[in-house]
Design a protein around this motif. Structure first.
Motif, PDB file in Angstrom:
ATOM      1  N   LEU A 186       0.699  -1.229  -0.282  1.00 26.77           N
ATOM      2  CA  LEU A 186      -0.170   0.004  -0.124  1.00 26.77           C
ATOM      3  C   LEU A 186       1.035   1.267  -0.353  1.00 26.77           C
ATOM      4  CD1 LEU A 186      -2.991  -0.788   2.577  1.00 26.77           C
ATOM      5  CD2 LEU A 186      -2.866  -0.758  -0.005  1.00 26.77           C
ATOM      6  N   ARG A 187       2.049   1.625   0.695  1.00 25.34           N
ATOM      7  CA  ARG A 187       2.887   2.152   0.422  1.00 25.34           C
ATOM      8  C   ARG A 187       3.659   2.512  -0.335  1.00 25.34           C
ATOM      9  NH1 ARG A 187       7.194   2.333   5.858  1.00 25.34           N
ATOM     10  NH2 ARG A 187       8.157   0.292   4.333  1.00 25.34           N
ATOM     11  N   ALA A 188       3.145   1.547  -1.150  1.00 25.25           N
ATOM     12  CA  ALA A 188       3.813   1.608  -2.973  1.00 25.25           C
ATOM     13  C   ALA A 188       3.607   2.112  -3.252  1.00 25.25           C
ATOM     14  CB  ALA A 188       4.208   0.417  -3.188  1.00 25.25           C
ATOM     15  N   LYS A 189       1.962   2.610  -3.253  1.00 26.70           N
ATOM     16  CA  LYS A 189       1.273   3.644  -4.249  1.00 26.70           C
ATOM     17  C   LYS A 189       1.582   4.668  -3.586  1.00 26.70           C
ATOM     18  CE  LYS A 189      -3.362  -0.563  -4.670  1.00 26.70           C
ATOM     19  NZ  LYS A 189      -4.175  -0.505  -4.462  1.00 26.70           N
ATOM     20  N   VAL A 190       1.670   5.511  -2.762  1.00 30.81           N
ATOM     21  CA  VAL A 190       1.478   6.624  -2.463  1.00 30.81           C
ATOM     22  C   VAL A 190       3.548   6.761  -3.331  1.00 30.81           C
ATOM     23  CG1 VAL A 190       1.843   8.063  -0.765  1.00 30.81           C
ATOM     24  CG2 VAL A 190      -0.003   6.351   0.286  1.00 30.81           C
ATOM     25  N   VAL A 196      -8.062  11.313  -1.126  1.00 26.73           N
ATOM     26  CA  VAL A 196      -8.897  10.341  -0.747  1.00 26.73           C
ATOM     27  C   VAL A 196      -9.310   9.042  -2.007  1.00 26.73           C
ATOM     28  CG1 VAL A 196     -11.413  10.046  -1.160  1.00 26.73           C
ATOM     29  CG2 VAL A 196     -10.344  12.284   0.368  1.00 26.73           C
ATOM     30  N   ARG A 197      -9.060   9.459  -3.081  1.00 24.13           N
ATOM     31  CA  ARG A 197      -8.954   8.836  -4.133  1.00 24.13           C
ATOM     32  C   ARG A 197      -8.313   7.235  -4.092  1.00 24.13           C
ATOM     33  NH1 ARG A 197      -8.496  11.257  -8.484  1.00 24.13           N
ATOM     34  NH2 ARG A 197     -10.602  12.398  -7.734  1.00 24.13           N
ATOM     35  N   LEU A 198      -7.097   7.666  -3.217  1.00 23.46           N
ATOM     36  CA  LEU A 198      -5.510   6.925  -3.644  1.00 23.46           C
ATOM     37  C   LEU A 198      -6.435   6.201  -2.015  1.00 23.46           C
ATOM     38  CD1 LEU A 198      -3.730   5.803  -4.108  1.00 23.46           C
ATOM     39  CD2 LEU A 198      -1.968   7.520  -2.731  1.00 23.46           C
ATOM     40  N   ASN A 249      -8.908  -0.554   0.951  1.00 22.69           N
ATOM     41  CA  ASN A 249     -10.036  -0.990   1.236  1.00 22.69           C
ATOM     42  C   ASN A 249      -9.702  -2.127   0.729  1.00 22.69           C
ATOM     43  OD1 ASN A 249     -12.416  -1.301   3.084  1.00 22.69           O
ATOM     44  ND2 ASN A 249     -13.967  -0.872   1.339  1.00 22.69           N
ATOM     45  N   THR A 250      -8.763  -3.202   1.694  1.00 26.08           N
ATOM     46  CA  THR A 250      -8.607  -4.254   1.369  1.00 26.08           C
ATOM     47  C   THR A 250      -8.534  -5.542   2.712  1.00 26.08           C
ATOM     48  OG1 THR A 250      -5.784  -3.859   2.124  1.00 26.08           O
ATOM     49  CG2 THR A 250      -6.784  -3.807  -0.362  1.00 26.08           C
ATOM     50  N   SER A 283     -18.147   7.236   0.638  1.00 25.07           N
ATOM     51  CA  SER A 283     -18.150   7.290  -1.024  1.00 25.07           C
ATOM     52  C   SER A 283     -16.797   8.409  -0.778  1.00 25.07           C
ATOM     53  CB  SER A 283     -19.497   8.362  -1.728  1.00 25.07           C
ATOM     54  OG  SER A 283     -19.337   9.457  -0.816  1.00 25.07           O
ATOM     55  N   GLU A 284     -16.526   8.588  -1.834  1.00 18.24           N
ATOM     56  CA  GLU A 284     -15.052   9.472  -2.316  1.00 18.24           C
ATOM     57  C   GLU A 284     -15.482  11.360  -2.109  1.00 18.24           C
ATOM     58  OE1 GLU A 284     -13.358   9.453  -5.828  1.00 18.24           O
ATOM     59  OE2 GLU A 284     -12.981   7.474  -5.685  1.00 18.24           O
TER      60      GLU A 284
END
Length: 226
Positions: free
Chosen positions: A11-15, A27-29, A34-35, A181-182
């Protein structure tokens, strides 16, 4: 390496952004994190440009979020007579006076928010040593000491949040759930941040809100430029 740490690293790699990103993007990220099988709480953490050692620079307040926080809030009320009846009718979970004070002194604090009518402060005041460190001490500044006890109960049951800065000048609050929701999360976060901005102490110099980070219970933080 545990599954949780592998998940967190993934998850951190996504940031990927080195700096803050716009709130809608943050917020979208966050929603993609949500896993887990449970509905994680979303939190906003801010670092303020204040000196917490100066009483005139401390920040404290309460604000009603438009979409609530997605959890049941247990409200305790220090009141008696007609006010006690109004509190119960409004949905308070625990209502009492001396009896409630004795429960608190004994270490029983099965509630998330404590409210009081002004005439109860003689009873509530001595509980500061117990309630204060837990952020539960009723205060006029945060809207938890009020003559309109029924309205206060309804607001906090509906998702009004209370907050104050810690010793490091940080304020952290829950603003909903990952299942929101976003749009709901963005509106809740903006409502909190706009209110926080309105509380800037006159004595505070320089940049007031120095950083804003959003995160979920089991997710890395995402810095936002909100």
């Amino acid at each position: 390496m545990s599954k949780q740490s592998k998940r967190f690293r993934a998850l951190r790699a996504k940031v990927k952004a080195p700096g803050p990103v716009p709130l809608p993007e943050a917020v979208r990220l966050l929603k993609t994190f949500n896993t887990t099988k449970f509905n994680q709480t979303v939190e906003v953490s801010t670092h303020l440009g204040i000196d917490p050692k100066q009483t005139d620079q401390n920040v404290r307040g309460s604000v009603a979020l438009p979409h609530g926080i997605g959890k049941s809030v247990r409200v305790a009320v220090f009141a008696q007579g007609e006010n006690a009846e109004k509190a119960r009718a409004a949905g308070a979970d625990i209502v009492g006076a001396d009896d409630l004070a004795q429960q608190v002194k004994g270490g029983t604090m099965d509630f998330d928010v404590a409210l009081a009518t002004p005439d109860m402060m003689g009873i509530v005041g001595p509980l500061g040593r117990v309630l204060g460190p837990r952020g539960l001490m009723p205060s006029p500044r945060s809207g938890t000491v009020t003559t309109d006890i029924a309205a206060a109960v309804r607001e906090f049951k509906a998702g009004k949040i209370e907050f104050r800065n810690d010793k490091g000048g940080n304020v952290a609050v829950p603003v909903g759930k990952l299942a929101f929701s976003e749009e709901q999360l963005t509106e809740n976060i903006n409502t909190f941040l706009n209110y926080l901005k309105s509380l800037k102490p006159a004595a505070a110099k320089g940049t007031y809100i120095r950083s804003v980070t959003i995160s979920a219970t089991m997710s890395p933080g995402i810095r936002t430029s909100a």
